[in-house]
Design an enzyme around this catalytic site. Sequence first.
Site, PDB file in Angstrom:
ATOM      1  CG  ASP A 160      -1.682   1.203   1.473  1.00 50.48           C
ATOM      2  OD1 ASP A 160      -2.234   1.731   0.504  1.00 50.48           O
ATOM      3  OD2 ASP A 160      -1.746   1.672   2.632  1.00 50.48           O
ATOM      4  CG  ASP A 175      -1.592   7.486   0.915  1.00 46.95           C
ATOM      5  OD1 ASP A 175      -1.913   8.665   1.025  1.00 46.95           O
ATOM      6  OD2 ASP A 175      -1.299   6.972  -0.177  1.00 46.95           O
ATOM      7  NE  ARG A 230     -11.589   9.426   2.323  1.00 46.43           N
ATOM      8  CZ  ARG A 230     -10.604   8.554   2.149  1.00 46.43           C
ATOM      9  NH1 ARG A 230      -9.399   8.819   2.587  1.00 46.43           N
ATOM     10  NH2 ARG A 230     -10.819   7.401   1.560  1.00 46.43           N
ATOM     11  CB  SER A 234      -1.854   3.856  -3.755  1.00 49.80           C
ATOM     12  OG  SER A 234      -2.272   4.957  -2.998  1.00 49.80           O
ATOM     13  CG  ASP A 291      -2.339   1.577   6.511  1.00 48.74           C
ATOM     14  OD1 ASP A 291      -2.814   2.571   7.094  1.00 48.74           O
ATOM     15  OD2 ASP A 291      -2.353   1.466   5.268  1.00 48.74           O
TER      16      ASP A 291
END
Length: 211
Positions: free
Chosen positions: A11, A13, A56, A99, A167
């Site tokens: 990933d 970020d 977002r 990502s 994460d």
Amino acid sequence: MHSSTFLVVLDADSTLIRDEVIELLAEEAGRRAEVADATEAAMRGEVDFAESLRRRVAALAGVPTTAFERVVDRIEPTPGVREFIDEIHARGGIAAVVSGGFHEVLDIVAPALGVDRWRANRLEQRDGVLTGEVSGEIVDAAAKAASLRSWAHDLEIPLTATLAIGDGANDLDMMAAAGLGVAFNAKPAVRMKADVVIGRVDLREAIALLP
């Protein structure tokens, strides 16, 4: 070309890099706090990722595309990332990144860190500013898993010789598809479902997991 023996998909970020790029971009619009809260909920798996991402990104409407340069300057690579990627290459592997973030930033950051291939979302731009829309298909949990499978297929690497490191909740499908799913700096729900958990925020800790 000598054939690669294994594939590592990270990933971006909070894994490849310390930052959540969307929050750095939102700061340019003075909307970091609301976007950070929404990111946190998405990573914990409390809301649909694609829906959350659209909301977002809408907060980024009006941000000039010149902001990408400032954001890239602020990005901190995760400790140990260069050593980890060097070790992947030394052992004949391929380092890839998929990502829920953005190509506009990853296209600069990924090659600088030695990443071999990457995939991310694209932000729609018009007349030098962001429109607040995502351009094209959203890279969500399913797309992350599909990327890992398709890269492994293209490289003729069996899925058993793949590692996925992430994460957030949107990394779980990819971690399940891989031979080894590694939770790194991860949310509790992700740590619970991972094959291996790395608590320290240092990617050198993952070198021991490489074939």
